[in-house]
Design a protein around this motif. Structure first.
Motif, PDB file in Angstrom:
ATOM      1  N   GLU A 208      64.481  40.099  47.107  1.00 26.11           N
ATOM      2  CA  GLU A 208      64.875  38.424  46.711  1.00 26.11           C
ATOM      3  C   GLU A 208      65.267  37.920  48.085  1.00 26.11           C
ATOM      4  OE1 GLU A 208      67.316  35.387  43.199  1.00 26.11           O
ATOM      5  OE2 GLU A 208      67.438  37.496  43.557  1.00 26.11           O
ATOM      6  N   LYS A 209      66.603  38.479  49.031  1.00 27.01           N
ATOM      7  CA  LYS A 209      66.889  38.156  49.516  1.00 27.01           C
ATOM      8  C   LYS A 209      65.896  37.396  50.459  1.00 27.01           C
ATOM      9  CE  LYS A 209      67.522  42.132  52.406  1.00 27.01           C
ATOM     10  NZ  LYS A 209      68.101  43.907  53.221  1.00 27.01           N
ATOM     11  N   TRP A 210      64.659  38.175  50.908  1.00 25.00           N
ATOM     12  CA  TRP A 210      63.787  37.580  51.288  1.00 25.00           C
ATOM     13  C   TRP A 210      63.025  36.381  51.420  1.00 25.00           C
ATOM     14  CZ3 TRP A 210      61.879  40.007  56.044  1.00 25.00           C
ATOM     15  CH2 TRP A 210      62.862  41.255  56.248  1.00 25.00           C
ATOM     16  N   ASN A 211      63.252  36.277  50.334  1.00 32.00           N
ATOM     17  CA  ASN A 211      63.192  34.251  49.937  1.00 32.00           C
ATOM     18  C   ASN A 211      63.777  33.776  50.726  1.00 32.00           C
ATOM     19  OD1 ASN A 211      61.823  35.423  48.016  1.00 32.00           O
ATOM     20  ND2 ASN A 211      63.041  34.575  46.466  1.00 32.00           N
ATOM     21  N   ASP A 212      64.924  34.048  51.600  1.00 32.68           N
ATOM     22  CA  ASP A 212      65.240  33.238  52.763  1.00 32.68           C
ATOM     23  C   ASP A 212      64.615  33.706  54.653  1.00 32.68           C
ATOM     24  OD1 ASP A 212      66.950  32.266  50.752  1.00 32.68           O
ATOM     25  OD2 ASP A 212      68.903  33.474  51.524  1.00 32.68           O
ATOM     26  N   PHE A 213      63.265  34.473  53.737  1.00 29.58           N
ATOM     27  CA  PHE A 213      62.960  34.542  55.057  1.00 29.58           C
ATOM     28  C   PHE A 213      62.806  33.533  56.078  1.00 29.58           C
ATOM     29  CE2 PHE A 213      58.813  34.122  57.946  1.00 29.58           C
ATOM     30  CZ  PHE A 213      58.659  35.846  58.348  1.00 29.58           C
ATOM     31  N   GLY A 214      62.570  32.094  56.091  1.00 33.86           N
ATOM     32  CA  GLY A 214      62.745  30.768  56.677  1.00 33.86           C
ATOM     33  C   GLY A 214      63.751  30.903  58.000  1.00 33.86           C
ATOM     34  N   GLU A 215      65.029  31.099  57.005  1.00 31.35           N
ATOM     35  CA  GLU A 215      66.560  30.260  57.184  1.00 31.35           C
ATOM     36  C   GLU A 215      66.500  32.045  58.356  1.00 31.35           C
ATOM     37  OE1 GLU A 215      70.511  29.278  56.097  1.00 31.35           O
ATOM     38  OE2 GLU A 215      70.157  30.709  55.141  1.00 31.35           O
ATOM     39  N   PHE A 216      66.941  32.499  57.379  1.00 28.59           N
ATOM     40  CA  PHE A 216      67.785  34.243  58.896  1.00 28.59           C
ATOM     41  C   PHE A 216      66.820  34.520  59.846  1.00 28.59           C
ATOM     42  CE2 PHE A 216      66.075  36.873  54.626  1.00 28.59           C
ATOM     43  CZ  PHE A 216      65.159  37.854  56.136  1.00 28.59           C
ATOM     44  N   ALA A 217      65.157  34.442  59.826  1.00 30.61           N
ATOM     45  CA  ALA A 217      64.184  34.590  60.660  1.00 30.61           C
ATOM     46  C   ALA A 217      63.323  33.406  61.413  1.00 30.61           C
ATOM     47  CB  ALA A 217      63.019  34.823  60.282  1.00 30.61           C
ATOM     48  N   LEU A 218      63.868  32.154  61.171  1.00 27.02           N
ATOM     49  CA  LEU A 218      62.508  31.110  61.499  1.00 27.02           C
ATOM     50  C   LEU A 218      63.837  29.633  61.654  1.00 27.02           C
ATOM     51  CD1 LEU A 218      59.731  31.268  60.216  1.00 27.02           C
ATOM     52  CD2 LEU A 218      59.898  31.779  62.096  1.00 27.02           C
ATOM     53  N   ASN A 219      64.992  30.009  61.656  1.00 25.65           N
ATOM     54  CA  ASN A 219      66.515  29.162  61.751  1.00 25.65           C
ATOM     55  C   ASN A 219      65.312  27.201  60.632  1.00 25.65           C
ATOM     56  OD1 ASN A 219      67.130  30.834  64.069  1.00 25.65           O
ATOM     57  ND2 ASN A 219      67.178  29.164  64.874  1.00 25.65           N
ATOM     58  N   ALA A 220      64.395  27.636  59.852  1.00 30.19           N
ATOM     59  CA  ALA A 220      64.035  26.717  59.388  1.00 30.19           C
ATOM     60  C   ALA A 220      64.823  26.782  57.631  1.00 30.19           C
ATOM     61  CB  ALA A 220      62.788  27.266  58.907  1.00 30.19           C
ATOM     62  N   PRO A 221      64.508  25.660  56.872  1.00 30.80           N
ATOM     63  CA  PRO A 221      65.764  25.984  54.954  1.00 30.80           C
ATOM     64  C   PRO A 221      64.924  27.295  54.546  1.00 30.80           C
ATOM     65  CG  PRO A 221      64.588  23.837  55.744  1.00 30.80           C
ATOM     66  CD  PRO A 221      63.813  24.520  56.955  1.00 30.80           C
ATOM     67  N   PRO A 222      65.656  28.074  53.850  1.00 30.99           N
ATOM     68  CA  PRO A 222      65.511  28.940  52.757  1.00 30.99           C
ATOM     69  C   PRO A 222      64.641  28.914  51.478  1.00 30.99           C
ATOM     70  CG  PRO A 222      67.506  28.456  52.511  1.00 30.99           C
ATOM     71  CD  PRO A 222      66.529  27.444  53.257  1.00 30.99           C
ATOM     72  N   GLY A 223      63.204  29.007  51.483  1.00 32.77           N
ATOM     73  CA  GLY A 223      61.928  28.962  50.024  1.00 32.77           C
ATOM     74  C   GLY A 223      62.146  26.908  49.957  1.00 32.77           C
ATOM     75  N   TRP A 224      61.083  26.987  49.406  1.00 34.89           N
ATOM     76  CA  TRP A 224      61.119  25.341  48.569  1.00 34.89           C
ATOM     77  C   TRP A 224      62.247  25.027  47.307  1.00 34.89           C
ATOM     78  CZ3 TRP A 224      58.156  22.787  51.686  1.00 34.89           C
ATOM     79  CH2 TRP A 224      57.796  21.611  50.896  1.00 34.89           C
ATOM     80  N   GLU A 225      62.452  23.658  47.859  1.00 43.13           N
ATOM     81  CA  GLU A 225      62.849  23.062  47.367  1.00 43.13           C
ATOM     82  C   GLU A 225      64.352  23.315  46.797  1.00 43.13           C
ATOM     83  OE1 GLU A 225      60.282  22.792  43.824  1.00 43.13           O
ATOM     84  OE2 GLU A 225      59.398  20.197  44.244  1.00 43.13           O
ATOM     85  N   LYS A 226      65.055  24.129  47.930  1.00 42.73           N
ATOM     86  CA  LYS A 226      66.397  24.827  48.243  1.00 42.73           C
ATOM     87  C   LYS A 226      67.078  23.958  48.662  1.00 42.73           C
ATOM     88  CE  LYS A 226      66.502  29.188  47.369  1.00 42.73           C
ATOM     89  NZ  LYS A 226      66.924  30.897  47.292  1.00 42.73           N
ATOM     90  N   LYS A 227      67.989  24.784  49.258  1.00 39.61           N
ATOM     91  CA  LYS A 227      68.731  24.256  50.840  1.00 39.61           C
ATOM     92  C   LYS A 227      68.340  23.212  51.159  1.00 39.61           C
ATOM     93  CE  LYS A 227      71.618  28.432  50.791  1.00 39.61           C
ATOM     94  NZ  LYS A 227      71.781  29.493  51.769  1.00 39.61           N
ATOM     95  N   GLY A 228      68.947  22.102  51.560  1.00 40.95           N
ATOM     96  CA  GLY A 228      68.769  20.678  52.053  1.00 40.95           C
ATOM     97  C   GLY A 228      67.462  19.892  51.929  1.00 40.95           C
ATOM     98  N   ASN A 229      67.048  20.227  51.095  1.00 41.97           N
ATOM     99  CA  ASN A 229      65.550  19.634  49.677  1.00 41.97           C
ATOM    100  C   ASN A 229      64.670  19.799  50.335  1.00 41.97           C
ATOM    101  OD1 ASN A 229      64.895  18.315  47.989  1.00 41.97           O
ATOM    102  ND2 ASN A 229      65.373  16.180  48.694  1.00 41.97           N
ATOM    103  N   HIS A 230      64.369  20.889  51.128  1.00 42.14           N
ATOM    104  CA  HIS A 230      62.848  21.088  51.513  1.00 42.14           C
ATOM    105  C   HIS A 230      61.578  20.421  50.673  1.00 42.14           C
ATOM    106  CE1 HIS A 230      60.824  22.927  54.602  1.00 42.14           C
ATOM    107  NE2 HIS A 230      60.553  23.975  54.090  1.00 42.14           N
ATOM    108  N   THR A 231      61.437  19.286  50.838  1.00 44.32           N
ATOM    109  CA  THR A 231      60.071  18.980  50.743  1.00 44.32           C
ATOM    110  C   THR A 231      59.271  18.295  51.021  1.00 44.32           C
ATOM    111  OG1 THR A 231      60.957  16.846  49.665  1.00 44.32           O
ATOM    112  CG2 THR A 231      61.246  18.795  47.976  1.00 44.32           C
TER     113      THR A 231
END
Length: 291
Positions: free
Chosen positions: A134-157
C-alpha cells in the motif's frame, strides 16, 4: 635509465586515464521507459521519444509495456532491466504490480539514480487499504516530488476534461540549461492538474507554469514541470503534462529531450534536431477515468 622508466610509466598512466575517460564519455546512457496507463497512450508516445533519442542523441533505450495491453494493471514484464538503467522514465497509472516486480523499481530508486515521471505517474499505483504494498500508492511523493495518489494530500485533482492548459516558462528559471530552446507560452490539450499548495515538495525547482483555459471550477495557476532531488537523493524531473497531443507541441518535445539529457548527466543539446512526428490521437480507453 631510471628517469626514462619513470617517464614511460607516467605516460602509460596518463594514456590509460585518458582512454578510460574517453570510453566513459562514449558510453551510451541506457534510458528505460516504464509504461502502463489506461488513457494517455504512453505505450505509443514513449517509443517515439525513445526512437528519437537513439536516432539523433546517441542513447540506448528500452520501452517496457503492461501486458497483455495497457489496461493490464498487474504485469509489466522486463523490469529487471532497471538494474542496468542510467535513467528510469515512468508513465504509469493505478498499477497493482506483484511484489517481485515492484522490487526492481524499489532497488532502482534506492540506488539514487535519476527518475523522470509523466502526468499520471503521480498516482502510479493503487493498492487496496491494508495491502502489503500500500505504501507504493505514495510513489508520486517519494519518487517524483509530486502529490501522493489521487484526491489525497494537497487536493490533487484537475479542472475538467473540457479544459485545456496554457503553459509558460517561469521567468526566474529561463536560463536553466534544461529549458534551452523551450519557448512559451504554448497551449496543450491536457486539463490542468492541481498540485498546490503542498506540492511539488519543498526544494523542487518549478520550471513551467500552467493556466487553465475553460476550467469547470475556479482555477489557480499550477506548476506543470519541476526538477530537484527525490527522497532517495536521486535527480528527478516531473511533469503533469502527458496527453498524447501535448507531445505535438515542439516546446514540450524539446523539454522532454533536454530533461532526459539532464537526468543522464549529459550536456543539454545546443542543436535541436527538429520536431518529432508523433500523430498519436487521444483515444480514451474503456476504463473508469478520473484523471
Amino acid at each position: 635509465m631510471k628517469i626514462f622508466r619513470i617517464t614511460l610509466l607516467l605516460l602509460l598512466i596518463c594514456s590509460t586515464s585518458f582512454a578510460v575517460a574517453e570510453a566513459k564519455a562514449a558510453k551510451k546512457p541506457l534510458i528505460v521507459f516504464v509504461t502502463g496507463d489506461h488513457e494517455y497512450s504512453s505505450e505509443l508516445t514513449m517509443p517515439l521519444i525513445a526512437a528519437e533519442l537513439e536516432k539523433h542523441y546517441g542513447m540506448q533505450t528500452v520501452v517496457l509495456k503492461a501486458s497483455p495491453d495497457q489496461n493490464a494493471e498487474e504485469n509489466i514484464p522486463g523490469l529487471e532491466i532497471l538494474k542496468k538503467a542510467d535513467v528510469a522514465v515512468f508513465f504509469l497509472r493505478w498499477r497493482r504490480l506483484p511484489a517481485e516486480q515492484v522490487k526492481y523499481i524499489e532497488d532502482y530508486l534506492r540506488s539514487g539514480k535519476p527518475v523522470m515521471g509523466f502526468r499520471t505517474s503521480s498516482h502510479a499505483f493503487n493498492y487496496p487499504a491494508g495491502h502489503p504494498l500500500e505504501k507504493w500508492n505514495d510513489f508520486g511523493e517519494f519518487a517524483l516530488n509530486a502529490p501522493p495518489g489521487w484526491e489525497k494530500k494537497g487536493n490533487h485533482t484537475h479542472y475538467g476534461h473540457l479544459s485545456t492548459t496554457e503553459v509558460s516558462v517561469i521567468p526566474a528559471e529561463v536560463n536553466k540549461p534544461i529549458l534551452t530552446g523551450v519557448k512559451g507560452p504554448f497551449t496543450v490539450p491536457s486539463w490542468l492538474y492541481r498540485v498546490l499548495p503542498d506540492y511539488p515538495v519543498k526544494g523542487s525547482t518549478w520550471l513551467l507554469m500552467g493556466h487553465a483555459i475553460n476550467p469547470d471550477k475556479p482555477a489557480t495557476d499550477q506548476p506543470v514541470a519541476w526538477m530537484g532531488n527525490n527522497s532517495f537523493g536521486g535527480k528527478v524531473f516531473m511533469t503533469t503534462l502527458g496527453h498524447p497531443q501535448d507531445f505535438e507541441a515542439e516546446p514540450f518535445q524539446r523539454l522532454v529531450i533536454n530533461a532526459i539529457h539532464w537526468a543522464a548527466g549529459k550536456p543539454v543539446p545546443r542543436e535541436w534536431k527538429g520536431r518529432i512526428t508523433m500523430n498519436i490521437q487521444y483515444d480514451q480507453h474503456p476504463q473508469p477515468v478520473k484523471p
